[in-house]
Motif scaffolding. Sequence first.
Motif, mmCIF file in Angstrom:
data_model
loop_
_atom_site.group_PDB
_atom_site.id
_atom_site.type_symbol
_atom_site.label_atom_id
_atom_site.label_comp_id
_atom_site.label_asym_id
_atom_site.label_seq_id
_atom_site.Cartn_x
_atom_site.Cartn_y
_atom_site.Cartn_z
ATOM 1 N N ALA A 95 50.636 1.133 25.285
ATOM 2 C CA ALA A 95 51.960 1.620 25.685
ATOM 3 C C ALA A 95 52.498 2.625 24.676
ATOM 4 C CB ALA A 95 52.921 0.442 25.828
ATOM 5 N N GLN A 96 52.184 2.414 23.410
ATOM 6 C CA GLN A 96 52.716 3.317 22.388
ATOM 7 C C GLN A 96 51.925 4.617 22.295
ATOM 8 O OE1 GLN A 96 52.863 0.988 18.812
ATOM 9 N NE2 GLN A 96 54.955 0.336 19.223
ATOM 10 N N ILE A 97 50.633 4.509 22.487
ATOM 11 C CA ILE A 97 49.782 5.649 22.172
ATOM 12 C C ILE A 97 49.601 6.614 23.349
ATOM 13 C CG2 ILE A 97 47.523 4.636 22.736
ATOM 14 C CD1 ILE A 97 47.895 6.073 19.367
ATOM 15 N N LEU A 98 49.684 6.090 24.564
ATOM 16 C CA LEU A 98 49.379 6.957 25.708
ATOM 17 C C LEU A 98 50.607 7.741 26.166
ATOM 18 C CD1 LEU A 98 46.869 4.797 27.754
ATOM 19 C CD2 LEU A 98 46.411 6.554 26.054
ATOM 20 N N LYS A 112 48.799 -7.414 22.109
ATOM 21 C CA LYS A 112 48.561 -6.374 21.104
ATOM 22 C C LYS A 112 47.937 -5.140 21.747
ATOM 23 C CE LYS A 112 48.222 -8.887 16.793
ATOM 24 N NZ LYS A 112 47.331 -9.642 15.942
ATOM 25 N N HIS A 113 46.965 -5.378 22.614
ATOM 26 C CA HIS A 113 46.323 -4.259 23.318
ATOM 27 C C HIS A 113 47.343 -3.504 24.169
ATOM 28 C CE1 HIS A 113 41.896 -5.844 23.310
ATOM 29 N NE2 HIS A 113 42.393 -5.677 22.107
ATOM 30 N N VAL A 114 48.109 -4.276 24.927
ATOM 31 C CA VAL A 114 49.080 -3.670 25.847
ATOM 32 C C VAL A 114 50.090 -2.836 25.057
ATOM 33 C CG1 VAL A 114 50.987 -4.199 27.422
ATOM 34 C CG2 VAL A 114 48.823 -5.409 27.658
ATOM 35 N N GLN A 115 50.563 -3.398 23.965
ATOM 36 C CA GLN A 115 51.551 -2.703 23.147
ATOM 37 C C GLN A 115 50.963 -1.422 22.553
ATOM 38 O OE1 GLN A 115 52.875 -4.913 19.748
ATOM 39 N NE2 GLN A 115 54.182 -3.254 19.075
ATOM 40 N N TYR A 116 49.742 -1.538 22.105
ATOM 41 C CA TYR A 116 49.088 -0.370 21.516
ATOM 42 C C TYR A 116 48.962 0.756 22.541
ATOM 43 C CZ TYR A 116 45.703 2.628 19.305
ATOM 44 O OH TYR A 116 45.090 3.720 18.794
ATOM 45 N N ILE A 121 41.336 7.728 32.833
ATOM 46 C CA ILE A 121 41.016 8.396 31.564
ATOM 47 C C ILE A 121 41.739 9.738 31.483
ATOM 48 C CG2 ILE A 121 39.176 9.405 30.175
ATOM 49 C CD1 ILE A 121 37.273 7.376 31.528
ATOM 50 N N SER A 122 41.721 10.459 32.597
ATOM 51 C CA SER A 122 42.361 11.785 32.556
ATOM 52 C C SER A 122 43.860 11.664 32.275
ATOM 53 C CB SER A 122 42.094 12.552 33.849
ATOM 54 O OG SER A 122 42.874 12.010 34.885
ATOM 55 N N PHE A 123 44.487 10.585 32.755
ATOM 56 C CA PHE A 123 45.920 10.407 32.489
ATOM 57 C C PHE A 123 46.186 10.169 30.997
ATOM 58 C CE2 PHE A 123 46.030 8.249 36.900
ATOM 59 C CZ PHE A 123 45.955 9.489 37.518
ATOM 60 N N CYS A 124 45.171 9.640 30.309
ATOM 61 C CA CYS A 124 45.357 9.369 28.879
ATOM 62 C C CYS A 124 45.507 10.661 28.089
ATOM 63 C CB CYS A 124 44.152 8.625 28.302
ATOM 64 S SG CYS A 124 43.867 7.041 29.047
ATOM 65 N N SER A 170 39.342 -6.452 28.609
ATOM 66 C CA SER A 170 38.732 -5.852 27.420
ATOM 67 C C SER A 170 38.095 -4.507 27.766
ATOM 68 C CB SER A 170 37.657 -6.777 26.839
ATOM 69 O OG SER A 170 38.205 -8.032 26.574
ATOM 70 N N ARG A 171 37.430 -4.461 28.920
ATOM 71 C CA ARG A 171 36.783 -3.206 29.335
ATOM 72 C C ARG A 171 37.813 -2.118 29.635
ATOM 73 N NH1 ARG A 171 31.392 -3.523 31.070
ATOM 74 N NH2 ARG A 171 31.617 -1.285 31.399
ATOM 75 N N LEU A 172 38.905 -2.514 30.232
ATOM 76 C CA LEU A 172 39.956 -1.532 30.536
ATOM 77 C C LEU A 172 40.530 -0.957 29.248
ATOM 78 C CD1 LEU A 172 41.787 -3.434 33.402
ATOM 79 C CD2 LEU A 172 40.653 -1.228 33.645
ATOM 80 N N PHE A 173 40.697 -1.840 28.285
ATOM 81 C CA PHE A 173 41.239 -1.388 27.001
ATOM 82 C C PHE A 173 40.299 -0.359 26.356
ATOM 83 C CE2 PHE A 173 41.687 -2.033 22.334
ATOM 84 C CZ PHE A 173 42.945 -1.480 22.209
ATOM 85 N N LEU A 174 39.001 -0.686 26.399
ATOM 86 C CA LEU A 174 38.022 0.237 25.818
ATOM 87 C C LEU A 174 38.026 1.580 26.548
ATOM 88 C CD1 LEU A 174 34.923 -2.058 25.181
ATOM 89 C CD2 LEU A 174 36.501 -1.065 23.505
ATOM 90 N N LEU A 175 38.293 1.493 27.834
ATOM 91 C CA LEU A 175 38.269 2.704 28.659
ATOM 92 C C LEU A 175 39.374 3.680 28.269
ATOM 93 C CD1 LEU A 175 36.525 3.444 31.165
ATOM 94 C CD2 LEU A 175 38.433 2.693 32.575
ATOM 95 N N VAL A 176 40.538 3.149 27.965
ATOM 96 C CA VAL A 176 41.677 4.051 27.719
ATOM 97 C C VAL A 176 42.029 4.232 26.248
ATOM 98 C CG1 VAL A 176 42.699 3.571 29.966
ATOM 99 C CG2 VAL A 176 43.436 2.246 27.989
ATOM 100 N N LYS A 177 41.473 3.386 25.402
ATOM 101 C CA LYS A 177 41.889 3.514 23.996
ATOM 102 C C LYS A 177 41.240 4.758 23.381
ATOM 103 C CE LYS A 177 38.617 0.891 21.171
ATOM 104 N NZ LYS A 177 38.229 1.987 20.286
ATOM 105 N N PRO A 178 41.918 5.354 22.401
ATOM 106 C CA PRO A 178 41.339 6.520 21.749
ATOM 107 C C PRO A 178 39.967 6.190 21.176
ATOM 108 C CG PRO A 178 43.624 6.278 21.156
ATOM 109 C CD PRO A 178 43.259 5.055 21.907
#
Length: 430
Positions: free
Chosen positions: A385-388, A379-383, A425-428, A280-288
Amino acid sequence: MSLGQREHDFDVSQQHPVPASIIQMDDLKLLILNTKVPNALLFTGNNGAGREESARFIAKSLNCFNRHAQTSGFACNLCRSCLKIDAGMHPDIITLFPEKNVIKTDMIKELCNAIAAKPHEAAIRMVMIIDAHSMNQEAGNAILKRLEEPPERTFFVLTAPDLNLLMPTIISRCRHIRFKPVSVSAVTEDLIKKWAIPEKMAKIAARTSDGNIKKAMMLLNIAAPDNKILSEANIYNPSETKTIKAKRWVQANGEQESNNSPDSANKPVDWIKRRHWLLSRLFLLVKPDRPSDLHHTNPAAKSAVISRYASASNTNLRHLSNKNTLNAMMLAHELSKNEELLEDSILIIKLWLRDIAVVKCIGKSSLSTDLVVNRDFGKHVQYIAQILPSNFSMQSLEAIHTAEKRLESNASVRLILENFFLSLISFCYS
Ligand SMILES: [Zn+2]
């Protein structure tokens, strides 16, 4: 003192008494059924492939009081002899394991003295040498004669990860049996049958551990004694004399608790919770940054989000950067608090990054296949994968590889992790 009965790490349940490796390997089955054991067996394979469990099962079967009454011809798991071996209390089931990663000549001499007399009570005595590759050359030479001519009613089992690590003179005196990694489905089945773990959790643990039963058990907190994690380090530590008790506190409804905080003091680490927290924390870290962005489902909207971040004003970028920097540093801080949990936390991060790479390459359909480990976070992984950006996966996998290398060199854990999460984060936005 390195010689003695080693605490057993598996409690063989009566419902499922025969280790998977014995069932799957005809060599081992025949060896038990024909009661023909070579002087020395050499078991190679990964940790968790069942080498020691199988050796113990062979010893149990050969010494079982009820064996001939058993239709299977295997150990009954109920008689005094079986129970003693399971409890690590049998005087003739002897295990030698390395001290500080070395088996010295003195230890081998001590062992040879101990087995010079006849077995105390066993029909057939078993001497197991764990990580036989830890013997230095002198120690190896000291055991050679014994491997060739064991004392009365005695056989040896040597374990090692790989044949190449052993002296040829040792190999030539042993019958070699290679243990393959156990399949993910076999581990899942084992967890369900032996430990009554709910199927959903068993699958998560088996996939996360890549078929390593010990690791899967650790993830589910099975067999964690006291407050310790069941790791190779403490299994092989000779000063660790406590019997590792099977302790299952992941109950049938345990998965519902996984939204709570990862650990609490004085409890074994709940890896299912910890994994949930970390993912969950990783998702928060990279999600927009903006929650509303999560609701964009069509590709055009997603590419708009990406381009917005790419062309964001300096103020916005600084704002994002500050917030995410803080998140990155906090996560690095949390993870660096428990260095003994680090290796497995990194494994969880790696599998998550790998999942993103798989979904990015193959697409959404991969979420319903074994290729994706964290399917419950699909769902997180798919999101992500699509957005980054398309090079996120490659860059992040390289970054975690670099971080691992640096961690091996004993550099500051917190700094390495901060650096890694900040790169993520920078890779995002690259
Ligand atoms: Zn028995």
